[in-house]
Structure formats: C-alpha cells, structure tokens
Scaffold this active site. Sequence first.
Site, PDB file in Angstrom:
ATOM      1  N   HIS A   5      11.346 -52.795 -76.688  1.00 25.73           N
ATOM      2  CA  HIS A   5      11.279 -53.174 -78.122  1.00 25.73           C
ATOM      3  C   HIS A   5      12.277 -54.570 -78.198  1.00 25.73           C
ATOM      4  O   HIS A   5      13.464 -54.428 -77.734  1.00 25.73           O
ATOM      5  CB  HIS A   5      11.666 -52.234 -79.444  1.00 25.73           C
ATOM      6  CG  HIS A   5      12.744 -51.699 -79.368  1.00 25.73           C
ATOM      7  ND1 HIS A   5      13.794 -52.005 -79.776  1.00 25.73           N
ATOM      8  CD2 HIS A   5      13.173 -50.454 -78.875  1.00 25.73           C
ATOM      9  CE1 HIS A   5      14.872 -51.263 -79.778  1.00 25.73           C
ATOM     10  NE2 HIS A   5      14.630 -50.195 -79.258  1.00 25.73           N
ATOM     11  N   ASP A  10      13.318 -55.843 -81.247  1.00 29.71           N
ATOM     12  CA  ASP A  10      14.001 -55.811 -82.336  1.00 29.71           C
ATOM     13  C   ASP A  10      15.429 -55.008 -82.375  1.00 29.71           C
ATOM     14  O   ASP A  10      15.615 -54.260 -81.230  1.00 29.71           O
ATOM     15  CB  ASP A  10      13.196 -55.439 -83.625  1.00 29.71           C
ATOM     16  CG  ASP A  10      12.965 -54.083 -83.648  1.00 29.71           C
ATOM     17  OD1 ASP A  10      12.114 -53.655 -82.388  1.00 29.71           O
ATOM     18  OD2 ASP A  10      12.705 -53.277 -84.448  1.00 29.71           O
ATOM     19  N   GLU A  43      10.384 -51.677 -83.781  1.00 28.85           N
ATOM     20  CA  GLU A  43      10.240 -50.346 -83.281  1.00 28.85           C
ATOM     21  C   GLU A  43      11.481 -49.926 -84.147  1.00 28.85           C
ATOM     22  O   GLU A  43      11.221 -48.464 -84.456  1.00 28.85           O
ATOM     23  CB  GLU A  43      10.908 -50.571 -81.796  1.00 28.85           C
ATOM     24  CG  GLU A  43      10.820 -49.239 -81.192  1.00 28.85           C
ATOM     25  CD  GLU A  43      11.928 -48.110 -81.135  1.00 28.85           C
ATOM     26  OE1 GLU A  43      12.039 -46.982 -80.900  1.00 28.85           O
ATOM     27  OE2 GLU A  43      12.891 -48.554 -81.891  1.00 28.85           O
ATOM     28  N   GLU A  44      12.222 -50.632 -84.578  1.00 33.87           N
ATOM     29  CA  GLU A  44      13.684 -49.807 -85.254  1.00 33.87           C
ATOM     30  C   GLU A  44      13.088 -49.369 -86.475  1.00 33.87           C
ATOM     31  O   GLU A  44      13.915 -48.616 -87.252  1.00 33.87           O
ATOM     32  CB  GLU A  44      14.855 -50.598 -85.259  1.00 33.87           C
ATOM     33  CG  GLU A  44      15.498 -50.972 -83.796  1.00 33.87           C
ATOM     34  CD  GLU A  44      16.119 -49.680 -83.293  1.00 33.87           C
ATOM     35  OE1 GLU A  44      16.023 -48.588 -83.728  1.00 33.87           O
ATOM     36  OE2 GLU A  44      16.520 -49.884 -82.150  1.00 33.87           O
TER      37      GLU A  44
END
Length: 384
Positions: free
Chosen positions: A72, A74, A137-138
């Site tokens: 990911h 981010d 994702e976060e």
Amino acid sequence: MNTLDWLGRLVAIDTTSRNSNLGLIETVRDALTAQGLKPWLAANADGSKANLFCTLPAADGQTQGGIILSGHTDVVPVDGQDWASDPFQLTDRGDGRLYARGSCDMKGFIASSLALVPEALAAPRRKPLHLALSYDEEVGCVGAPVMLAELSQRGLRADGCIVGEPTSMKPVVAHKGGYFFRCTVHGKAAHSSLTPQGCNAIEHAARLICHIRDLADAWRAQGPFDAAFDVPHSTITTNLIAGGIAINTVPDACSFSYDFRHLPGHDASGIQAQVQRYVDDELLPRMRREYAGARVDIECGAAVPTLDASEQAAITQLVRALTQDQGVRKVAYGTEAGQFAQAGIPAILCGPGSIEQAHKPDEYVEHAQLALCDRFLRQVLATL
Ligand SMILES: [Zn+2]
C-alpha cells in the site's frame, strides 16, 4: 535506481491517507513506462487516488500466472508526533536505521520491489511478475478491492501474492478480519433543568458502549482462542465519541465508533448480531419509555476479511522455503492479503521492518532488513 534511492524518493511524497497518492503513483508509472512496461491505474470514484498494477510478462510474453508483489502506498499521519528528523525525508542517523514515515510500513518493500524491476526484465523468466500498489489501506483497506475488481474484469490470474507488510522478513500466514462501525444514538433535547422532558443520548450511548466492553471481556475470558495469534481472541473496542452541544442542554445525539477484529472462523455477522440484539431488546425499549421517537443507527464503515493461508498453497511453501522459517505466525492487524485471498489469489505476508516501528514517531527500517528483502525478492525472481 537501487532500493535506497527508491525509498528516499517514495517517502519524500507525503501520501498520508487523507492526501492524494497520485504524486507517488505517477512517479512509479513513469519509471515503469520508461522501462517499456504498461502499468495501469485503477482510481477511486473522484479520481483523486489510484492503485497501480503492472505486469512484467514472461520471456514468451505470457501475462497469466506468476506472483504479485503487493504494497500500500498510503501512510498514517504524523500529526502530534515528536520526530527527531523530518518524517518526509529519509534520514540515516548512522545507527543502522533509516528513519521516515512509511520507511517500514510499507515503502521499504515497495522500494525493494521497484529496484528489482530492471533485473526482472533482464531475467529469462518462464512466468510473469506483477506489482500491485494500492491506496487507502490505512483507513480500512478501501483501495485494493477497486484494483481486484479491475483485475478480474481483465481476466488476469496470478498464482500467488506476497504482501510486504512489515513482518521482519518472516512469513505471517494469518491475520484477523476487521470491521469499523459508526453508531449514532438519537434521543431528545431538553433544557437540563427539565431532564424528564428529554432523552439523554450520551447516557444511552454509554450503556451500549459498556455492553460492547462486556462482549470484549467475555471473548477475552472465554474465547474462542487461537494461541498462534499475538492477541489470541477476537476484540471489540470503542475508540471515538462525540455528543452534546452545551452543559445545560440534554443531548439529543451521540455518535461513537467501534472497531472489532475477529479470528478466522469466529463468525463476524454473529458478533454484530449480538450488539444489535442488545440494542433491540434492551436499549431501545428503555429509551422509548422516555421518548417514543428514539433511534439507534449503526452503519458499517469498512470491512476487511481474515487471512488464513493454507500451508499447502504454493506461495506459502515458497516463502517458507526462501526464508527457511516454519514458524506459525498470526497477527491481530488486518491487511490486504485477506482481500487477495478472497479474490482467489493465495496470499501471505512477508516484508522488511517490524510492525513495532510502524505508525510511531521516528518510524524506521533497518538497512539489514532492506538487504534481506532485496535478497528474498531476487530469490523469488529466480523461481519464476
Ligand atoms: Zn501497512
């Protein structure tokens, strides 16, 4: 560019989840295109963020099968954190560590994957290698499903996926599923000198929050358990709350958010049904004795499926063989690996850096971990 060059470049782009990640995605796209590849993007609804997917075809042009390296793009915010150096500049303090936001979670793995591309293109591979970079994702693994949908639309298959979350370069074969819920309790406002005329949303929300805590305590005491997990039972916790407008006004609304994380096999819908049953059978009848129009709305913000990789899967056996590690590690945090697995692509976690350093001030990845990752990915390449 080697892994360090790439890492320096990637961390310098502030891809905190609230920002666009397009600066990073376009940088990577241009670098891949310049090497003769044809990466494609899968963007979010308003076009402000995108996933990137790129296939390095096999020597005969084959694009089906092979392995996906996934990460990911981010990162979590640095707000309020005390950093000894600029979090968006890769800093080598001479202690064997490279400091920056995202250095371990998880731009280190992405950097190592990108540095591998020229070598992968020169290698006589029988199978393709794919790169998959996601957004958001976060904030609940929101981006990857958009990419997986596009993948299926294009009829692209892969034999397995390595998600390079920070696992200290050791295979992690399972993770919990996660759900974010937002709950709003609607009562009735009144002057606080006239409490019997109101229905206090904060007080009733508090009852529900305490019930949620009771559920958590019951799982902790009675299971179900899986001892291989770092937290060996399902958990549920209320982490945000807002309500009220003034000290002298009975509040008519209170919102709070809770997060639950369940073991593979611990039925997620059953867990939420327990919360809903308490609302329907106890909380609402009690509120409606005070105010007939009382309401409790619960919406699911994000859902991340569990990962429970098969030991028989080729990708599990490959990563175990290359890392020479047979340990059974299962983790409490959610990742995109569960989503790949759900889409029919067997997945496993293995990446540089420790989750202990993720999300913290002075996040770092060790030089030694990056070197291990470079070697690992080169070995993966050699099997294709
Ligand atoms: Zn991560």
